[in-house]
Design a protein around this motif. Structure first.
Motif, PDB file in Angstrom:
ATOM      1  N   TYR A   1      13.923 -25.285 -31.953  1.00  0.00           N
ATOM      2  CA  TYR A   1      13.103 -24.801 -30.832  1.00  0.00           C
ATOM      3  C   TYR A   1      12.240 -25.925 -30.270  1.00  0.00           C
ATOM      4  O   TYR A   1      12.212 -26.148 -29.052  1.00  0.00           O
ATOM      5  CB  TYR A   1      12.232 -23.641 -31.309  1.00  0.00           C
ATOM      6  CG  TYR A   1      11.182 -23.213 -30.308  1.00  0.00           C
ATOM      7  CD1 TYR A   1      11.537 -22.497 -29.171  1.00  0.00           C
ATOM      8  CD2 TYR A   1       9.842 -23.537 -30.497  1.00  0.00           C
ATOM      9  CE1 TYR A   1      10.589 -22.105 -28.248  1.00  0.00           C
ATOM     10  CE2 TYR A   1       8.881 -23.144 -29.583  1.00  0.00           C
ATOM     11  CZ  TYR A   1       9.255 -22.435 -28.458  1.00  0.00           C
ATOM     12  OH  TYR A   1       8.298 -22.064 -27.543  1.00  0.00           O
ATOM     13  N   ARG A   2      11.546 -26.627 -31.138  1.00  0.00           N
ATOM     14  CA  ARG A   2      10.670 -27.701 -30.676  1.00  0.00           C
ATOM     15  C   ARG A   2      11.471 -28.837 -30.036  1.00  0.00           C
ATOM     16  O   ARG A   2      11.046 -29.422 -29.036  1.00  0.00           O
ATOM     17  CB  ARG A   2       9.805 -28.206 -31.827  1.00  0.00           C
ATOM     18  CG  ARG A   2       8.722 -27.200 -32.221  1.00  0.00           C
ATOM     19  CD  ARG A   2       7.907 -27.643 -33.418  1.00  0.00           C
ATOM     20  NE  ARG A   2       7.213 -28.900 -33.192  1.00  0.00           N
ATOM     21  CZ  ARG A   2       6.038 -29.032 -32.583  1.00  0.00           C
ATOM     22  NH1 ARG A   2       5.434 -27.952 -32.093  1.00  0.00           N
ATOM     23  NH2 ARG A   2       5.478 -30.210 -32.442  1.00  0.00           N
ATOM     24  N   ASP A   3      12.637 -29.136 -30.581  1.00  0.00           N
ATOM     25  CA  ASP A   3      13.493 -30.153 -29.963  1.00  0.00           C
ATOM     26  C   ASP A   3      13.935 -29.706 -28.571  1.00  0.00           C
ATOM     27  O   ASP A   3      14.020 -30.523 -27.636  1.00  0.00           O
ATOM     28  CB  ASP A   3      14.723 -30.412 -30.836  1.00  0.00           C
ATOM     29  CG  ASP A   3      14.412 -31.201 -32.098  1.00  0.00           C
ATOM     30  OD1 ASP A   3      13.302 -31.773 -32.194  1.00  0.00           O
ATOM     31  OD2 ASP A   3      15.283 -31.249 -32.989  1.00  0.00           O
ATOM     32  N   GLY A   4      14.198 -28.396 -28.412  1.00  0.00           N
ATOM     33  CA  GLY A   4      14.577 -27.875 -27.097  1.00  0.00           C
ATOM     34  C   GLY A   4      13.460 -28.021 -26.082  1.00  0.00           C
ATOM     35  O   GLY A   4      13.689 -28.384 -24.924  1.00  0.00           O
ATOM     36  N   LEU A   5      12.221 -27.755 -26.509  1.00  0.00           N
ATOM     37  CA  LEU A   5      11.091 -27.934 -25.597  1.00  0.00           C
ATOM     38  C   LEU A   5      10.904 -29.405 -25.230  1.00  0.00           C
ATOM     39  O   LEU A   5      10.553 -29.722 -24.087  1.00  0.00           O
ATOM     40  CB  LEU A   5       9.816 -27.376 -26.228  1.00  0.00           C
ATOM     41  CG  LEU A   5       9.709 -25.861 -26.386  1.00  0.00           C
ATOM     42  CD1 LEU A   5       8.297 -25.473 -26.814  1.00  0.00           C
ATOM     43  CD2 LEU A   5      10.082 -25.118 -25.106  1.00  0.00           C
ATOM     44  N   ARG A   6      11.113 -30.282 -26.190  1.00  0.00           N
ATOM     45  CA  ARG A   6      11.001 -31.723 -25.876  1.00  0.00           C
ATOM     46  C   ARG A   6      12.064 -32.143 -24.859  1.00  0.00           C
ATOM     47  O   ARG A   6      11.798 -32.964 -23.974  1.00  0.00           O
ATOM     48  CB  ARG A   6      11.140 -32.545 -27.155  1.00  0.00           C
ATOM     49  CG  ARG A   6       9.954 -32.421 -28.110  1.00  0.00           C
ATOM     50  CD  ARG A   6      10.050 -33.444 -29.222  1.00  0.00           C
ATOM     51  NE  ARG A   6       9.004 -33.246 -30.215  1.00  0.00           N
ATOM     52  CZ  ARG A   6       9.165 -32.555 -31.341  1.00  0.00           C
ATOM     53  NH1 ARG A   6      10.344 -32.023 -31.627  1.00  0.00           N
ATOM     54  NH2 ARG A   6       8.171 -32.402 -32.198  1.00  0.00           N
ATOM     55  N   LEU A   7      13.258 -31.589 -24.982  1.00  0.00           N
ATOM     56  CA  LEU A   7      14.315 -31.898 -24.017  1.00  0.00           C
ATOM     57  C   LEU A   7      13.905 -31.456 -22.620  1.00  0.00           C
ATOM     58  O   LEU A   7      14.089 -32.189 -21.638  1.00  0.00           O
ATOM     59  CB  LEU A   7      15.606 -31.198 -24.460  1.00  0.00           C
ATOM     60  CG  LEU A   7      16.847 -31.381 -23.583  1.00  0.00           C
ATOM     61  CD1 LEU A   7      18.099 -31.341 -24.461  1.00  0.00           C
ATOM     62  CD2 LEU A   7      16.959 -30.289 -22.516  1.00  0.00           C
TER      63      LEU A   7
END
Length: 442
Positions: free
Chosen positions: A315-321
């Motif tokens: 989830y956090r990686d998706g927000l960073r993307l």
């Protein structure tokens, strides 16, 4: 009553017979969050559909005892608040429980590492705010940015919004001289959930509309549910390998809405990540710099991911993307968002269930759209405002058809976070227009 399997005792205390209360924090925006007098039964989902869409899918809190996500607090009734929080609250998904016996003994359990702080002479909200400030400082995060004022199409037009509706309200903002920074187009502009760059039949020139908004000296905003792919979408049909799967195979069902099954997009898959980045960067290139990303808890549900990472990391990686695609100055509003895992990655966040034109939820569930449900959790999360992000209590709706509109407007004002008008502006009466103007003026 005892703790659930997998939960270890992390703190014990004695509570007085009067004045003691337990604060439960919900996993995502829509999950009920409030403090309960010790012994009061907490709110729980009234249906499996509500649990799937509005709570943490991996969590099954019972009717007895208290269950919290990331942080739990107990006011012992003798002048102290015991805050029990995940040792790393923003990057993990630690769950907590509290159980009490008739003699006042309270046992707190957790399924991961925690830190315990006892704050004397404090209310629950004061103790939680102190904890929040310390958590932000400990994580080295930048100060929260204020939210721009905005107008949103949702509560007047729902998914039937037309390009002409947005144009009408854009003109009304000028005629009425309203201090609105952002004009945000909500659900209804795209052909399907997931097919964000394919326009619906009522939006023939979305890019041209963005240019009109910017030509009026206002910022343009857009709604997306980036972790969802509807069963009817081209995205789900053409790229099933981008969707989250059960560990034993088969697509993972992420809920049902818009009269269709929903699937979760696995942004750890390189193809899905590249596609999603291109969607957001395309909107950014058009001049959109305000993004309401909705139902994003779908990005943190358990499942078999391409990269093998855990749900919170994914989830956090998706927000960073998404942040990388839209740039550091764009405003990101998270909605239906895992609250603590979003800290440091969004600018504002919905802190409650959706509001509504009526006071009470139709199904009696305090995660369902209603002013009552929205007030409950926004009050419970008030300690976060200006610390973790700008709190979004949901839209300011004050037209004549809105039940209890005076009290709802007072709530939005009290929160002191995001103010987003969502009425047809030319349909406001004198009181509604004056109230809208006053709350938008900072």
């Amino acid at each position: 009553m005892s703790l659930s399997p997998g939960f270890d005792v992390v703190h014990e205390l004695t509570a007085s017979s009067s004045g003691a209360e337990v604060f439960e924090h919900g996993w995502q925006s829509f999950s009920p969050t409030t403090a309960y007098p010790l012994g009061t039964r907490p709110h729980r989902p009234t249906s499996e559909r509500n649990r799937m869409l509005n709570y943490r899918q991996a969590s099954h809190p019972g009717r007895e005892g208290y269950f919290s996500e990331g942080v739990l607090a107990v006011a012992d009734g003798s002048g102290a608040v015991h805050v029990v929080a995940a040792a790393d609250p923003f990057t993990t998904g630690v769950r907590l429980q509290a159980v009490a016996d008739p003699g006042g003994s309270v046992v707190v359990g957790a399924d991961g590492p925690v830190a315990v702080t006892v704050v004397p002479g404090s209310s629950v909200q004061e103790a939680l705010r102190s904890w929040a400030v310390g958590a932000v400082e400990g994580a080295g995060l930048a100060p929260a940015r204020p939210a721009p004022t905005a107008w949103c199409s949702w509560y007047e037009y729902w998914g039937d919004v037309r390009e002409t509706d947005v144009v009408e309200n854009l003109g009304a903002m000028r005629t009425l001289d309203l201090p609105i920074d952002v004009v945000q187009i909500d659900d209804g502009y795209s052909a399907e959930i997931g097919d964000w760059l394919t326009p619906s039949s009522t939006f023939t020139d979305l890019r041209g509309l963005v240019e009109k908004i910017r030509g009026e000296g206002r910022r343009a905003g857009i709604w997306l549910a980036p972790f969802f792919a509807g069963a009817r979408s081209r995205l789900a049909d053409e790229h099933p390998d981008w969707l989250l799967r059960h560990p034993h195979g088969g697509l993972l069902h992420a809920g049902n809405n818009w009269n269709q099954d929903l699937y979760s997009l696995d942004l750890s898959h390189p193809g899905a990540a590249e596609w999603m980045s291109s969607v957001f960067s395309t909107f950014a290139e058009w001049g959109i710099d305000y993004f309401k990303i909705d139902f994003i808890a779908a990005g943190a549900i358990p499942g078999s991911r391409y990269s093998g990472v855990d749900p919170v990391t994914a989830y956090r990686d998706g927000l960073r993307l998404i942040r990388s695609a839209v740039g550091p100055s764009a405003h990101i509003l998270g909605c239906g968002a895992p609250v603590l895992p979003s800290v440091g990655l969004v600018d504002s966040i919905r802190v409650s269930a959706d509001t509504g034109h009526t006071l009470e939820p139709g199904d009696g569930d305090m995660c369902s759209p209603s002013q009552q449900a929205a007030v409950l959790s926004a009050d419970g999360r008030q300690f976060m405002n200006g610390v973790f992000f700008a709190n979004d209590p949901d839209c300011l709706i004050v037209g004549p058809k809105v039940e209890n509109r005076e009290t709802w407007a007072a709530h939005v004002e009290k929160v002191g976070g995001a103010v987003v008008s969502s009425d047809r502006l030319l349909g406001l009466d004198d009181w509604g227009l004056e109230t809208t103007r006053r709350l938008l003026t900072r």
